[in-house]
Each structure stands twice: as C-alpha cells, then as structure tokens.
Design a protein around this motif. Structure first.
Motif, PDB file in Angstrom:
ATOM      1  N   ILE A   1       5.962  -7.468  10.303  1.00 59.14           N
ATOM      2  CA  ILE A   1       4.916  -8.233  10.617  1.00 59.14           C
ATOM      3  C   ILE A   1       5.272  -9.494  11.041  1.00 59.14           C
ATOM      4  CG2 ILE A   1       3.292  -9.809   9.168  1.00 59.14           C
ATOM      5  CD1 ILE A   1       3.220  -7.470   7.074  1.00 59.14           C
ATOM      6  N   HIS A   2       6.352 -10.148  10.891  1.00 58.78           N
ATOM      7  CA  HIS A   2       6.961 -11.184  11.590  1.00 58.78           C
ATOM      8  C   HIS A   2       7.070 -11.201  13.010  1.00 58.78           C
ATOM      9  CE1 HIS A   2      10.067 -14.412  12.867  1.00 58.78           C
ATOM     10  NE2 HIS A   2       9.740 -14.923  11.913  1.00 58.78           N
TER      11      HIS A   2
ATOM     12  N   ARG B   1       5.707  -8.738  15.098  1.00 58.98           N
ATOM     13  CA  ARG B   1       4.267  -8.609  15.542  1.00 58.98           C
ATOM     14  C   ARG B   1       3.554  -9.763  15.706  1.00 58.98           C
ATOM     15  NH1 ARG B   1      -0.739  -8.362  14.265  1.00 58.98           N
ATOM     16  NH2 ARG B   1      -2.315  -7.036  15.446  1.00 58.98           N
ATOM     17  N   ASN B   2       3.586 -10.691  14.803  1.00 62.11           N
ATOM     18  CA  ASN B   2       2.920 -12.159  14.915  1.00 62.11           C
ATOM     19  C   ASN B   2       3.438 -12.854  16.019  1.00 62.11           C
ATOM     20  OD1 ASN B   2       1.018 -11.643  13.000  1.00 62.11           O
ATOM     21  ND2 ASN B   2       2.118 -12.697  11.479  1.00 62.11           N
TER      22      ASN B   2
ATOM     23  N   LEU C   1      -1.375 -11.162  11.378  1.00 63.67           N
ATOM     24  CA  LEU C   1      -1.447 -10.272  10.161  1.00 63.67           C
ATOM     25  C   LEU C   1      -0.881 -11.246   9.014  1.00 63.67           C
ATOM     26  CD1 LEU C   1      -0.037  -6.906  11.373  1.00 63.67           C
ATOM     27  CD2 LEU C   1      -2.400  -7.542  10.768  1.00 63.67           C
TER      28      LEU C   1
ATOM     29  N   TYR D   1       1.256 -11.535   5.328  1.00 60.50           N
ATOM     30  CA  TYR D   1       2.338 -10.538   4.589  1.00 60.50           C
ATOM     31  C   TYR D   1       1.559 -10.004   3.339  1.00 60.50           C
ATOM     32  CZ  TYR D   1       6.159 -13.219   6.865  1.00 60.50           C
ATOM     33  OH  TYR D   1       6.779 -13.722   7.654  1.00 60.50           O
ATOM     34  N   SER D   2       1.858  -8.817   2.924  1.00 63.03           N
ATOM     35  CA  SER D   2       1.210  -8.029   2.115  1.00 63.03           C
ATOM     36  C   SER D   2       1.582  -8.676   0.558  1.00 63.03           C
ATOM     37  CB  SER D   2       1.423  -6.661   2.005  1.00 63.03           C
ATOM     38  OG  SER D   2       2.936  -6.175   2.131  1.00 63.03           O
TER      39      SER D   2
END
Length: 187
Positions: free
Chosen positions: A42-43, A45-46, A183, A185-186
């Motif tokens: 996620i990191h 992709r961001n 995004l 973080y979940s």
C-alpha cells in the motif's frame, strides 16, 4: 557544546558504516540511529501515485529519488525520505549523500510500525535541515499535511487536509496534487 558536536559526528560516522539489508533505511536524528523496515505494498502504491504527479510537474533541472540520504552534518541529521527531488548537478558531487538544503521537497508516507518518526522526528528535523517543503501522507487516518517556510524553529506554514483533497504544491512544482486515489491502511 564541543562534546555534543563530537558525539553527533560520531553518530553520523557510525551510521555511514552500517549496511542495512536491501530495502531498509538508516537515518540519524538527535541521539538516535534509526533503521527502518521496507515499505508495504500500500505504501509503495501510494508513493507511485504521488511520484507520477510530481514527475509530470518536475522542473528539468531536478531529478526524483526514492532512496537518497539527505545529510546535514552541521545539525547532526541524516534522513532518507520516501521521495525527494534534488538537482541533477548533485551527481557531480559523487558519494552517496546529498546536502539536505539542496532538496526541493521531502515526501513521507507514514509507516504504521513507526509513525512518530514521520510525525514528530521529521517534522522537527526537516526544517533544521533547510528542506523547503515537507509533504506528509498518513494512510492510517487519511490525513495530509504540507509544511513550508522552514527555519531553525520549525516550519512556519502548514496546510492540512484529508485523502481526496487536492494539495496545493507550490513552486518549483506548482500544481494541485490529486489524492483521491490514495489508499488507507486496512484496520
């Protein structure tokens, strides 16, 4: 004061001897030598979404870097932002470090494992290192902060928003950064 400068230089020298595993970063802040883990998908992709926008507005004399040590020996700091833009001319300096004051911006995406490093340590260190802009992206809560106008006492301006808000990035880039695709973080 001389003792403090000596211990700062020893910490910087020690940090420069470390060879972290691939993807890990070594930084120096205050009395600490920090070794941080590689980023999550996620990191990454961001960071890619941010970099594509910055690259599209990057002046010709600057180049992006996702793994550059920004050094400020005079204040005892060595930091490695997630993304920075530095003059092409720094390549001529050789070595693995860039004088921090030559960076146009530092972009950080908060790590869930060590948020205080980005939220406290770098908010304190980057203005001392004369980095003119610090963009802080926090996927934990979807927060955005752009710091500007650094001095020895901190940043004098701060813009805050949430994921989805356009971030007004000033010169030398001069554009509104879209954040609606970032995004979180979940939980």
């Amino acid at each position: 004061m001389a003792h403090m400068a000596e211990s700062t230089h020893r910490r910087l020298a020690y940090a420069r001897t470390l060879t972290p595993p691939p993807g890990w970063k070594v930084e120096v802040s205050g009395d600490a030598v920090l070794v941080t883990a590689p980023p999550s998908p996620i990191h990454q992709r961001n960071l890619l979404l941010l970099r594509r926008q910055f690259d599209a507005h990057c002046p010709a004399e600057l180049m992006p870097s996702e793994n550059t040590d920004l050094a400020s020996p005079n204040v005892g700091k060595l930091r490695n932002p997630d993304l920075t833009y530095i003059p092409l001319s720094v390549v001529e300096l050789g070595g693995n470090e860039v004088p921090a004051e030559q960076a146009a911006i530092a972009v950080e995406i908060v790590s869930p494992s060590n948020p205080e490093n980005d939220l406290v340590g770098k908010v304190r260190d980057y203005p001392l290192m004369a980095i003119p802009l610090y963009l802080l992206i926090d996927p934990r809560e979807g927060d955005l902060v752009l710091y500007s106008e650094p001095s020895g006492s901190g940043y004098h301006r701060q813009w805050t928003g949430k994921f989805g808000d356009p971030v007004p990035i000033p010169a030398p880039f001069g554009f509104d950064l879209a954040t609606d695709a970032l995004l979180r973080y979940s939980a």
